[in-house]
Motif scaffolding. Sequence first.
Motif, short mmCIF file in Angstrom:
data_model
loop_
_atom_site.label_atom_id
_atom_site.label_comp_id
_atom_site.label_asym_id
_atom_site.label_seq_id
_atom_site.Cartn_x
_atom_site.Cartn_y
_atom_site.Cartn_z
N ARG A 1 57.56 8.61 12.15
CA ARG A 1 58.01 7.91 11.88
C ARG A 1 57.75 6.62 12.26
O ARG A 1 57.45 5.29 11.91
N LEU A 2 56.60 7.19 13.16
CA LEU A 2 55.40 6.39 13.70
C LEU A 2 54.05 5.68 13.08
O LEU A 2 54.38 4.62 12.43
N LEU A 3 53.53 6.66 11.96
CA LEU A 3 52.93 6.62 11.21
C LEU A 3 53.46 5.84 10.27
O LEU A 3 52.37 4.29 10.24
N ALA A 4 54.28 5.64 9.86
CA ALA A 4 54.56 4.67 8.93
C ALA A 4 55.00 3.28 8.84
O ALA A 4 54.39 2.43 8.31
N THR A 5 55.12 2.97 10.33
CA THR A 5 54.95 1.36 10.93
C THR A 5 53.71 1.09 10.60
O THR A 5 53.31 -0.26 11.25
N LEU A 6 52.89 1.82 11.23
CA LEU A 6 51.13 0.93 11.09
C LEU A 6 50.24 1.40 10.57
O LEU A 6 50.82 2.10 9.41
N PRO A 7 49.49 -0.13 10.37
CA PRO A 7 48.77 -0.29 9.01
C PRO A 7 47.68 1.47 8.48
O PRO A 7 47.49 2.08 9.11
N GLN A 8 47.01 0.75 7.77
CA GLN A 8 46.61 2.07 6.76
C GLN A 8 45.20 2.62 8.35
O GLN A 8 45.49 3.18 8.05
N ASP A 9 44.46 1.79 8.40
CA ASP A 9 43.43 1.85 9.01
C ASP A 9 44.17 2.25 10.43
O ASP A 9 42.77 3.73 10.86
N ALA A 10 44.44 2.08 11.17
CA ALA A 10 45.48 3.03 12.44
C ALA A 10 45.87 3.91 11.81
O ALA A 10 46.31 5.32 12.56
N ARG A 11 46.69 4.34 10.84
CA ARG A 11 47.27 5.23 10.12
C ARG A 11 45.73 6.78 10.25
O ARG A 11 46.36 7.61 11.24
N THR A 12 45.04 5.88 9.80
CA THR A 12 44.04 7.12 9.87
C THR A 12 43.18 7.63 10.87
O THR A 12 42.80 9.16 11.39
N GLN A 13 43.05 6.44 12.18
CA GLN A 13 42.61 7.11 13.67
C GLN A 13 44.05 7.97 14.14
O GLN A 13 43.59 8.61 14.84
N VAL A 14 45.07 7.33 13.99
CA VAL A 14 45.77 8.36 13.96
C VAL A 14 46.03 10.46 14.15
O VAL A 14 45.99 11.22 14.74
N ARG A 15 45.68 9.74 12.82
CA ARG A 15 45.26 11.60 11.75
C ARG A 15 44.21 12.22 12.43
O ARG A 15 44.07 13.12 12.77
N LYS A 16 43.37 11.52 13.03
CA LYS A 16 41.54 12.43 14.10
C LYS A 16 42.55 13.03 15.70
O LYS A 16 41.78 13.73 15.33
N VAL A 17 43.19 11.84 16.14
CA VAL A 17 43.75 12.48 17.03
C VAL A 17 44.15 13.38 17.55
O VAL A 17 44.24 14.14 17.99
N LEU A 18 44.92 13.91 16.37
CA LEU A 18 46.22 14.74 16.19
C LEU A 18 45.24 16.26 16.49
O LEU A 18 46.48 16.98 16.22
N HIS A 19 44.52 15.97 15.73
CA HIS A 19 43.84 17.19 15.55
C HIS A 19 43.01 17.86 16.57
O HIS A 19 42.55 18.82 16.85
N TYR A 20 43.07 17.24 17.48
CA TYR A 20 42.65 17.57 19.07
C TYR A 20 44.12 17.84 20.01
O TYR A 20 44.75 17.14 20.33
N ASP A 21 42.68 18.55 20.95
CA ASP A 21 44.17 19.70 21.89
C ASP A 21 44.51 18.21 22.92
O ASP A 21 43.41 17.32 22.91
N LYS A 22 45.57 18.42 23.24
CA LYS A 22 46.58 17.59 24.66
C LYS A 22 45.04 17.20 25.48
O LYS A 22 45.22 16.46 25.92
#
Length: 476
Positions: A138-159
């Motif tokens: 739901r958070l991704l749906a509220t973000l602009p496309q470039d921000a969504r791309t950044q978020v998806r990158k971060v999600l691949h990394y360990d906590k």
Amino acid sequence: MSATPKYSNKQREQDRARILQILLTHKAVASGILRRFPAPDAQTAEQDIAEIVSLVGRLPAPDLADVLEALPSEERDALWSLVKEDKRGPVLIEASETVWDDLIEDMSDKALLKALAPLDIDDQIYLAQYLPRDLMGRLLATLPQDARTQVRKVLHYDKHSVGAIMDFEVITIRADVTLGVVQRYLRLRGKVPENTDKLFVTSRDKTLLGELGLTTILLHSPETPVIKVMDDNPTCFAPEDDDEIAARTFERDNLISAAVIDATGKLMGRLTIDEIVDVVYEETDNDLRRMGGLSAEEDVFAPVGKAVKARWAWLAINLCTAFVASRVIGMFEHTISQLVALASLMPIVAGIGGNTGNQTITMIVRALALQHIQAGNYSFLVLRELGVALINGIVWGGVMGTVTWLLYDDPALGGVMTLAMVLNLLVAAIMGVLIPMIMTRLGKDPAVGSSVMITALTDTGGFFIFLGLATIFLLK
């Protein structure tokens, strides 16, 4: 015109203390805020509530987070209900994970997303990832496309990786411009991100070429080209790097910020000192808890049932080790029945061993965390700790042996006491070095349960050594 008085740190402390005083001493106030039942003294309660509302509106988010963590569940709910929506996100960021459950329990997903909206994208990602509720989609749906791309990158990394805590807000400049151009560019921007002490010099394809400190911009001539004064060998991190290792680098090199680059050398974001401080604080807190066998998520004001569940595992292990120690004592029932004095002296031998072992483990775990221990100095560490234990054992074992001799008028018992303390301190020293090292070799956190293990070994070993020596030298 008189200047507006500053909100000093002392005043903030007083305001935090006042909120705690009202909520903890006037129990009806929390219920009045939550409207669970009318207060016995409605007028006084309303005055207190009005004061708390005023203080909550004035206190910054970090202070409110501290107050919330210091309150039991009902009072915490009451105070949280008074925090305005636009302030809830910053408070959540500052609060520890241990209180998140309480704070968001009665919030809908929509309200929670609204609370996250004012935050920077990296803070939004952090909360959305680690809050005990799956909000990422739901958070991704509220973000602009470039921000969504950044978020998806971060999600691949360990906590616990650099990529999970990096900041995307960076200022980049070209190497072929002058410092005067850079100055005009900064003035046009009007503001810089927090913890900015340098700008990053990149090529057109975002490859990092170097970094330019703000002091360099101020102290050199505006006609100076960036390429002549930039640092072309900056400290950089990969997103896969461990955050603890990054923290040690920040401490060693006195960094405020550093670039994060991908495998091809392209700038992805930056790591800043505020995130590093959070990493250090969280890791220290977790290590202290885990050394005592506590869950890293346990809240000091959690309900009894939840606290019991968080602690039962290590208590079960403790029970097993205590049972083993009791069986060792049981092996020497005949000895104890003939020399009753042994029963009162046994805890001294075991206790001094446990204390020595815990001191050694604390030093070794710290050295491991700082990467001071290497393959070449293992034997030195063992010999050093054995030397310390031997001297302490002779000195304090001698003192206790003399006291035992005088108390029981038995020089042989005093000698057994001295020898038992020396041997148990030596065992404690060896185990204090070996336990964390073996755990590290096995890929386990050396801080987790080390104190429980060393106490079990020194108790069991102390009883066995003392009673064994007594059986050999004192029974006729």
